[in-house]
Structures are given as structure tokens and as C-alpha cells.
Motif scaffolding. Structure first.
Motif, short mmCIF file in Angstrom:
data_model
loop_
_atom_site.label_atom_id
_atom_site.label_comp_id
_atom_site.label_asym_id
_atom_site.label_seq_id
_atom_site.Cartn_x
_atom_site.Cartn_y
_atom_site.Cartn_z
N VAL A 58 0.90 -1.24 -0.32
CA VAL A 58 0.09 -0.06 0.01
C VAL A 58 0.88 1.18 0.09
CG1 VAL A 58 -1.69 1.45 1.27
CG2 VAL A 58 -2.10 -1.17 1.18
N THR A 59 1.97 0.98 0.62
CA THR A 59 2.79 2.34 0.86
C THR A 59 3.40 2.68 -0.76
OG1 THR A 59 3.61 1.81 3.29
CG2 THR A 59 4.99 3.20 1.78
N ALA A 60 3.95 1.56 -1.49
CA ALA A 60 4.38 1.69 -2.74
C ALA A 60 3.20 2.32 -3.64
CB ALA A 60 4.85 0.37 -3.29
N LEU A 61 2.13 1.71 -3.49
CA LEU A 61 1.07 2.03 -4.39
C LEU A 61 0.59 3.38 -4.21
CD1 LEU A 61 -2.19 -0.04 -5.08
CD2 LEU A 61 -2.43 2.25 -4.43
N VAL A 62 0.54 4.02 -3.03
CA VAL A 62 0.17 5.20 -2.86
C VAL A 62 1.07 6.09 -2.91
CG1 VAL A 62 -0.84 6.70 -1.08
CG2 VAL A 62 -1.48 4.55 -1.12
N GLY B 23 4.93 6.10 4.80
CA GLY B 23 4.29 4.97 5.11
C GLY B 23 5.25 4.03 5.97
N GLU B 24 4.20 3.55 7.07
CA GLU B 24 5.01 2.36 7.81
C GLU B 24 4.20 0.89 7.76
OE1 GLU B 24 6.38 3.76 12.01
OE2 GLU B 24 4.39 4.78 11.75
N HIS B 25 5.12 -0.18 8.34
CA HIS B 25 4.66 -1.24 8.28
C HIS B 25 3.63 -1.59 8.84
CE1 HIS B 25 6.42 -1.09 12.12
NE2 HIS B 25 5.88 -2.39 12.28
N TYR C 100 -0.27 5.80 7.39
CA TYR C 100 -0.11 6.55 6.24
C TYR C 100 -0.03 7.97 6.68
CZ TYR C 100 -0.67 1.78 4.79
OH TYR C 100 -0.60 0.40 4.55
N TYR C 101 1.20 8.69 6.11
CA TYR C 101 1.32 10.36 6.32
C TYR C 101 1.21 10.98 5.19
CZ TYR C 101 3.03 8.23 10.51
OH TYR C 101 3.11 7.30 11.55
N PHE C 102 0.54 12.22 4.92
CA PHE C 102 0.37 12.92 3.69
C PHE C 102 0.54 14.25 3.91
CE2 PHE C 102 -2.36 9.20 3.30
CZ PHE C 102 -2.18 8.88 2.22
N ARG C 103 1.49 14.83 3.27
CA ARG C 103 1.67 16.61 3.14
C ARG C 103 0.48 17.08 3.19
NH1 ARG C 103 4.89 18.56 -1.72
NH2 ARG C 103 2.62 18.59 -2.59
N GLU C 104 -0.41 16.88 2.25
CA GLU C 104 -1.66 17.73 1.88
C GLU C 104 -2.56 17.17 3.43
OE1 GLU C 104 -0.03 16.89 -0.56
OE2 GLU C 104 0.23 18.72 -1.03
N MET D 104 -8.08 6.91 6.27
CA MET D 104 -9.24 7.00 5.25
C MET D 104 -8.54 7.53 3.98
SD MET D 104 -12.29 6.36 5.00
CE MET D 104 -13.21 6.15 6.70
N LEU D 105 -7.56 8.51 4.03
CA LEU D 105 -7.01 9.01 2.74
C LEU D 105 -6.32 8.00 2.03
CD1 LEU D 105 -6.60 11.23 0.92
CD2 LEU D 105 -4.87 12.16 2.28
N ALA D 106 -5.65 7.05 2.78
CA ALA D 106 -4.98 6.03 2.30
C ALA D 106 -5.80 4.84 1.28
CB ALA D 106 -4.17 5.23 3.07
#
Length: 487
Positions: A283-287, A348-350, A354-358, A366-368
Motif C-alpha cells: 500500500v505504501t508503494a502504491l500510494v 508509510g509504515e509497516h 500513512y502520512y500525507f503532506r496535504e 481513510m485518505l490511504a
């Protein structure tokens, strides 16, 4: 540091490195919450205030939440701080409130902990984290003093006020502006909220519960009823047994995807159409690739953060896409610090944070989830085929070993893999525990061995290019770790 009171109450078992977490009422009661509120005001809120100081406060579905919130608000108002109560919220909903209003915040939650627990996650204005090195240790000491001597009161006309504010619709609308799902193919989505706050936020974001337009999603709800006693299963999808109901429901309903949220709904786990988990690294790679593509299209060179036990697929694919990657220690405070320092677009973490600048450099499950839904619905293939692109390697998952002598066990691994270099030339670093990598050689493998901060445990993560190599490295390292132990 505050001047120690001879009667200071020791709160070190309750206020840890990242947040407040304890059993109600034995460790966390109204008096403690009131003292922490006053200390938060004095350490964080008042020094940063430019006008009338204000704090936004939310709580999850735990029965103890409203009373503790009331006491916490009393501590803030006693120090002259206005309080806006947003009521029920996910943790990322509180981060949204803090970020969008640009005021400090407090979220009452114990995340995935059992029902008897509650806690507080604190943040500065703009959803910036408060951790041990950024104010939490001082809050702990000052709250201990206030418990011993009482919370000092400002004069009556300087006291803060308490108001209520509804922010769910604003939160849902904001997330919808960041990922557009209106044009995707129709998807059937099973969502397991685990009786946690996902049952509150999912209808608003994925459905029409907040008055937003309908999306091409057929949402099948599992355990949306808010119940802090968690009657169906623990709200911790990191544990495989807590995913079983979701996996079964995805297959039974012929769904395209399953989503599972933890208790405070800041983490999201993904299950494909076969009921198979999609790794958080995938998921980290995809997002991350979606965010990188958007940044590069705008003419910018993006940075993506990942912790040191995410899969090698993350730096492999992100750097190949023309972005920079930064590898960090495990833990959200480290990720958030690096996110801000590098102006990173995503992290992203295992553990499925999931963290977003925006999103104010904060984590939001939820954003992930919206990104995964957009990627799935924007192409014709099933999620299993899509996810396979991001899961080329084999991982052990985290394996815990309880050992009598952590240092001696670690030394045996160092002797075998570093001193003797019996495995051939390896790269070694100690960013967080011991990481030994043979990734540039053949066969490809790496492992990380980290000691727990609170228990006599060693945590092992192994990844390799194929199953046989992963199992060999895993078993060899575990044999060294557990040598002489009753494993």
C-alpha cells in the motif's frame, strides 16, 4: 524542565514517549485528566498563542471518553484557554480539526487497546506532534505537580469557555477534495470498523452520511455500531485473527476489496478480492507512486518517507519513479519529524500508518483507503493482480522472541553475521536496532533485529527475494536469538 515538587505524582506509567495511555480509572481518572489539561495549556497552548488561546478536543467511542474530556476541558479553562469540543471523532478527524483551524488539539482514545483503557494524543497547532522530546515529558512532570498541589486558577473573567462544534462533514469533504473517486468503475467494498470510529467516518467519506454526493461504491458494513467494549473482535487489524471476519465477508459478498480500520480509525488495512491481505508495504508503494506522479507532473521532485522495516519494494519503485526516499526509525514521531523536515509528499509504515503532506503531515487511514480505491477503480484488473506489482519479495512479518539476556542474544547475531561475516559481505547499520543486508549480493535478503523499549523482547523482521531464502535467514537468526532459551 519544571522545578520538582516534593509531592509530585509519578505519571511515567501513564504518559509515555508518544501519548497518554492507561487503564480507567486506576491510572487515568478525572483528576489526572484535569491536571494534564492544565499542564498542556501551560506547556504547549499558552506559549504558542498569538490571540485568545484555544484547543480543539475530540473523543472516540469508549464509554469513559466524555467524562474524561469534561475534566480535561476544566483543566484548560482554569488556565484561561477556550475549548472547542468536536465530540465523536477519529484520530485523523482530530488532526484535521487541529490542522484546518490551526489550533492545538487533544484526542481521547486508546486506539486498539482493550475496553478498560483510554488515553490522549496531543498535538500542537497545525496537527504537529507532541512527543517526549517536544513537550510531553514536561507535561508529565507539570501534571504530576498539579495533581499534588492543585491546578492553579486564573481570575474568573480570564477563564476559558467551552463550546461545541461539528466537523465530520468538513473532514469528509476535505478528504474528497484530495482524491476524486467520481469517475472510477463501480466497486463493492466491505468495511470492517471493528465497532470503532471507522463506523462513524466511513459512512461520511465513502457514503452520503455527511451530505456529500454518492460515489460508485457499494459499501457492505461490518461492525459499524460504535461500541468501546469491542464485542466482536479487537479493533487491531495488525493481528491476523482480527481480519478473519473481513476476509470471509469479502469472499461471501463477491467484493472487490476489503478495508479494516483500527479503534480510532487512523490506520487502514486492505484485503483483496480473494480475502488475502495486501501488505502495508505494498500500500505504501502504491500510494507513494500516485503521490510521486502528481508531484512530478507539477514539475517538482518529491520525497517519500518509509521506516526501516518496510519492504525494499518501496525504495526500489519510488526511486525508479524519480523521487527521493528517506529511511527512518520505527515510530510515528520519527516519521512525522522527517515528513516536515523534508517537506515529504507521503510517508508509510509497516504498521499501516500513512502520512500525507496535504493532510498536515499527519497520518490518516481513510485518505490511504481513498487512494487504493482510486487506483483499483481506475483500471480493470482485480486488486490481487494490481497488488502483485508491489509485493515481489517475501517477508517474515514481525516475530517476537522473549529472551532473558537481550544484549547477549544480540551479540550472538552480531558475531555470526557481522564479525565473522559468515554470510558473505553484508551492509550493517544501527539506525534502529541492528539491520544486516545482503540485498546487493546473491541471494538477496535483509533482516532487522530490534529490542523492545518496554519488555525483554527482540523483534525480528526478515525479507528475501524468495520463500526458501527468507525461511533460512529467519530460522538461522531465530536459532541464535533463542539459543539456551525456553522457546
Amino acid at each position: 524542565m519544571t522545578t520538582p515538587s516534593p509531592d509530585r505524582v509519578d505519571l511515567s506509567a501513564l504518559i509515555k514517549a508518544y501519548d497518554v495511555r492507561g487503564i480507567v480509572p486506576e491510572q487515568l481518572d478525572d483528576g489526572v485528566a484535569r491536571a494534564i489539561g492544565a499542564a498542556f495549556a501551560d506547556v504547549v497552548v499558552l506559549p504558542e498563542a498569538t490571540g485568545k488561546p484555544r484547543v480543539v478536543v475530540g473523543n472516540d467511542m469508549r464509554p469513559s471518553g466524555p467524562e474524561l474530556v469534561g475534566a480535561f476541558a476544566e483543566g484548560l479553562t482554569a488556565r484561561g484557554v477556550d475549548v472547542e469540543l468536536i465530540g465523536l471523532a477519529s484520530t485523523d478527524g482530530l488532526y484535521f480539526a487541529s490542522g484546518s483551524l490551526d489550533v492545538p488539539g487533544a484526542m481521547f482514545t486508546a486506539s486498539h487497546n482493550p475496553a478498560e483503557y483510554n488515553g490522549i494524543k496531543l498535538c500542537r497547532a497545525g496537527a504537529r506532534p507532541v512527543g517526549q522530546d517536544s513537550g510531553l515529558s514536561t507535561i508529565r512532570e507539570l501534571a504530576g505537580d498539579y495533581l499534588a498541589s492543585g491546578v492553579p486558577q486564573v481570575v474568573d473573567d480570564a477563564r476559558g469557555s467551552v463550546t461545541e462544534r461539528e466537523m465530520l462533514a468538513e473532514y469528509a469533504g476535505f478528504l474528497r477534495t484530495l482524491v476524486d473517486l467520481s469517475g472510477i468503475r463501480p466497486l463493492k467494498v466491505v468495511v470492517d470498523a471493528g465497532n470503532g470510529m471507522g463506523g462513524y467516518t466511513a459512512p461520511a467519506v465513502l457514503g452520503t452520511g455527511a451530505g456529500l454526493p454518492e460515489l460508485p461504491l457499494d459499501v457492505v458494513p461490518l461492525y459499524f455500531e460504535l461500541d468501546g467494549t469491542f464485542p466482536n473482535h479487537e479493533a487491531n487489524p495488525l493481528e491476523p485473527e482480527n481480519l478473519r471476519d473481513l476476509q470471509r465477508a469479502v469472499v461471501e459478498h463477491g467484493a472487490d476489496i476489503g478495508l479494516a480500520f483500527d479503534g480510532d480509525a487512523d490506520r487502514c488495512f486492505v484485503v483483496d478480492e480473494r480475502g488475502e491481505p495486501v501488505s502495508p508495504s505494498a500500500v505504501t508503494a502504491l500510494v507513494g507512486l500516485r503521490e510521486v506522479a502528481r508531484e512530478r507532473a507539477a514539475g517538482r521532485t518529491p520525497t517519500v518517507i518509509h521506516n526501516l522495516i518496510t519492504s525494499m519494494v518501496v525504495p526500489d519503485l519510488i526511486t525508479a519513479a524519480g523521487a527521493k526516499t528517506v529511511r527512518t526509525r520505527v515510530g510515528h514521531s520519527f516519521i512525522k519529524a522527517e515528513m516536515a523536515q523534508h517537506e515529504a509528499v507521503f510517508g508509510g509504515e509497516h504498521s499501516a500508518h500513512y502520512y500525507f503532506r496535504e493532510f498536515f503531515f499527519a497520518d490518516t487511514g481513510m485518505l490511504a483507503a481513498l487512494h487504493v480505491l482510486a487506483a483499483l477503480g481506475g483500471q480493470p484488473h482485480p486488486l490481487s493482480a494490481l497488488a502483485d506489482q508491489y509485493q515481489p519479495y517475501v517477508a517474515s512479518g514481525e516475530i517476537n522472541s522473549r529472551v532473558e539476556d537481550v544484549a547477549a542474544a544480540r551479540a550472538r547475531v552480531v558475531e555470526a553475521y557481522v564479525t565473522q561475516q559468515g554470510a558473505g559481505p553484508v551492509e550493517v547499520d544501527e539506525l534502529d536496532g541492528l539491520t544486516v543486508s545482503h540485498w546487493d549480493g546473491h541471494p538477496q535478503w535483509w533482516f532487522n533485529l530490534r529490542a523492545s523499549n518496554t519488555e525483554p523482547l527482540l523483534r525480528l523482521n526478515v525479507e528475501a527475494a524468495d520463500e526458501d531464502i527468507m525461511e533460512k535467514v529467519r530460522d538461522d537468526v531465530l536459532a541464535l536469538v533463542r539459543q539456551g532459551e525456553d522457546a
